[in-house]
Motif scaffolding. Structure first.
Motif, PDB file in Angstrom:
ATOM      1  N   ALA A  26      42.880   6.864   8.944  1.00 49.62           N
ATOM      2  CA  ALA A  26      41.691   7.319   9.658  1.00 49.62           C
ATOM      3  C   ALA A  26      40.529   7.657   8.715  1.00 49.62           C
ATOM      4  O   ALA A  26      39.459   8.063   9.168  1.00 49.62           O
ATOM      5  CB  ALA A  26      42.040   8.533  10.503  1.00 49.62           C
ATOM      6  N   GLY A  27      40.795   7.522   7.399  1.00 47.19           N
ATOM      7  CA  GLY A  27      39.752   7.840   6.424  1.00 47.19           C
ATOM      8  C   GLY A  27      40.161   8.999   5.536  1.00 47.19           C
ATOM      9  O   GLY A  27      41.346   9.327   5.423  1.00 47.19           O
ATOM     10  N   THR A  28      39.189   9.616   4.901  1.00 48.79           N
ATOM     11  CA  THR A  28      39.470  10.726   3.989  1.00 48.79           C
ATOM     12  C   THR A  28      39.700  12.018   4.761  1.00 48.79           C
ATOM     13  O   THR A  28      38.904  12.384   5.628  1.00 48.79           O
ATOM     14  CB  THR A  28      38.298  10.930   3.003  1.00 48.79           C
ATOM     15  OG1 THR A  28      38.094   9.711   2.278  1.00 48.79           O
ATOM     16  CG2 THR A  28      38.595  12.055   2.024  1.00 48.79           C
ATOM     17  N   VAL A  29      40.802  12.686   4.431  1.00 48.06           N
ATOM     18  CA  VAL A  29      41.154  13.955   5.069  1.00 48.06           C
ATOM     19  C   VAL A  29      41.062  15.061   4.024  1.00 48.06           C
ATOM     20  O   VAL A  29      41.647  14.948   2.937  1.00 48.06           O
ATOM     21  CB  VAL A  29      42.581  13.915   5.656  1.00 48.06           C
ATOM     22  CG1 VAL A  29      42.966  15.279   6.239  1.00 48.06           C
ATOM     23  CG2 VAL A  29      42.699  12.829   6.712  1.00 48.06           C
ATOM     24  N   ALA A  30      40.331  16.123   4.324  1.00 47.56           N
ATOM     25  CA  ALA A  30      40.190  17.257   3.405  1.00 47.56           C
ATOM     26  C   ALA A  30      41.207  18.328   3.767  1.00 47.56           C
ATOM     27  O   ALA A  30      41.064  19.010   4.789  1.00 47.56           O
ATOM     28  CB  ALA A  30      38.779  17.815   3.465  1.00 47.56           C
ATOM     29  N   ALA A  31      42.254  18.461   2.937  1.00 47.55           N
ATOM     30  CA  ALA A  31      43.269  19.492   3.185  1.00 47.55           C
ATOM     31  C   ALA A  31      42.803  20.853   2.703  1.00 47.55           C
ATOM     32  O   ALA A  31      43.082  21.875   3.334  1.00 47.55           O
ATOM     33  CB  ALA A  31      44.580  19.117   2.499  1.00 47.55           C
ATOM     34  N   LEU A  32      42.079  20.871   1.577  1.00 48.51           N
ATOM     35  CA  LEU A  32      41.483  22.105   1.049  1.00 48.51           C
ATOM     36  C   LEU A  32      40.021  21.837   0.767  1.00 48.51           C
ATOM     37  O   LEU A  32      39.677  20.814   0.175  1.00 48.51           O
ATOM     38  CB  LEU A  32      42.199  22.559  -0.228  1.00 48.51           C
ATOM     39  CG  LEU A  32      43.684  22.924  -0.106  1.00 48.51           C
ATOM     40  CD1 LEU A  32      44.268  23.201  -1.477  1.00 48.51           C
ATOM     41  CD2 LEU A  32      43.893  24.119   0.818  1.00 48.51           C
ATOM     42  N   ARG A  33      39.156  22.772   1.152  1.00 49.24           N
ATOM     43  CA  ARG A  33      37.712  22.527   1.074  1.00 49.24           C
ATOM     44  C   ARG A  33      36.994  23.644   0.311  1.00 49.24           C
ATOM     45  O   ARG A  33      36.121  24.305   0.814  1.00 49.24           O
ATOM     46  CB  ARG A  33      37.136  22.382   2.484  1.00 49.24           C
ATOM     47  CG  ARG A  33      37.743  21.215   3.261  1.00 49.24           C
ATOM     48  CD  ARG A  33      37.065  20.979   4.598  1.00 49.24           C
ATOM     49  NE  ARG A  33      37.303  22.075   5.525  1.00 49.24           N
ATOM     50  CZ  ARG A  33      36.340  22.665   6.216  1.00 49.24           C
ATOM     51  NH1 ARG A  33      35.077  22.320   6.069  1.00 49.24           N
ATOM     52  NH2 ARG A  33      36.625  23.641   7.054  1.00 49.24           N
TER      53      ARG A  33
END
Length: 237
Positions: A26-33
């Motif tokens: 689904a694309g880039t997933v940010a687990a920690l931001r």
């Protein structure tokens, strides 16, 4: 590689603006931001959040099991990801003990050898490994299980074995990922009290991931994470 312990009150663990992204279909997933936290020597800290909040990912960063996309993690003032892979492995084996929800025990060998395993990796002598492993099992009340296979033990007993293994190399930091998640309420409370004792009596720094608010409120401090960011921090009485 040499490390110097922090003076009393200084941070033994520091996370600075840590970002972790994953690529998915689904694309880039940010687990920690951009996570910032600081934990003192001997502190018992809970990391709390719903599934998918990033709490286990953060624990993996602290334990150097995975590298952040950006940001820094310091242990005893050392930027751990500036080290070589071999130095990271040495630091992890000597300074950090891990406790997992699923125990991660080796069922084909005995409880005693499971506990002694970190000593093998750190090249401890055979006699010293056995002596230390037996002592830890005694402290945790399961020395009579030393010759058993882990699969023959109850869940609570297996988690005690995992705690003993985490203490084998006398680490300064214990990282526990949902350590009571597979246990009934009574056994889970017993395991939690062992962790609290390690913090209060033996000055171990404990970082515990949990989704259980009651356990979180019984630690020194709870850090609440949602959608990859720190939502709030609560100091418990």
């Amino acid at each position: 590689m040499q490390t110097e312990g922090p003076e009393n009150g200084q941070a033994v663990l520091r996370v600075e603006n840590v970002v972790k992204t994953f690529e998915s279909a689904a694309g880039t997933v940010a687990a920690l931001r951009g996570v910032d936290i600081s934990i003192k020597k001997g502190e018992f800290v809970a990391i709390v959040g719903p599934s998918g909040s990033g709490k286990s990912t953060l624990l993996n960063m602290i334990g150097a099991l995975d590298k952040p996309t950006s940001g820094k993690v310091y242990i005893n003032g050392i930027d751990i990801f500036s080290l070589s892979d071999s130095e990271i492995a040495t630091m992890r084996n000597h300074l950090i003990g891990f406790i997992f929800q699923s125990y991660n025990l080796i069922n084909r060998t005995t409880v005693l050898k499971n506990v002694a395993l970190p000593g093998v990796i750190s090249e401890m002598s055979g006699d010293e490994r056995s002596r230390r492993a037996l002592k830890l099992l005694q402290v945790l009340g399961i020395e009579d299980k030393a010759g058993f296979k882990p699969s023959s033990l109850s869940g609570g007993q297996q988690q005690r074995v995992a705690i003993a293994r985490s203490l084998m190399n006398d680490p300064a930091i214990i990282l526990a990922d949902e350590p009571t998640g597979n246990l009934d309420t009574k056994t889970g409370s017993e395991v939690f009290e062992m962790l609290r004792m390690m913090s209060s009596k033996f000055r171990r720094t404990i970082v515990m991931v949990t989704h259980n608010p009651e356990l979180a409120e019984s630690t020194d401090r709870a850090i609440y994470i949602r959608d990859g960011v720190v939502e709030k921090e609560v100091v418990n009485n």
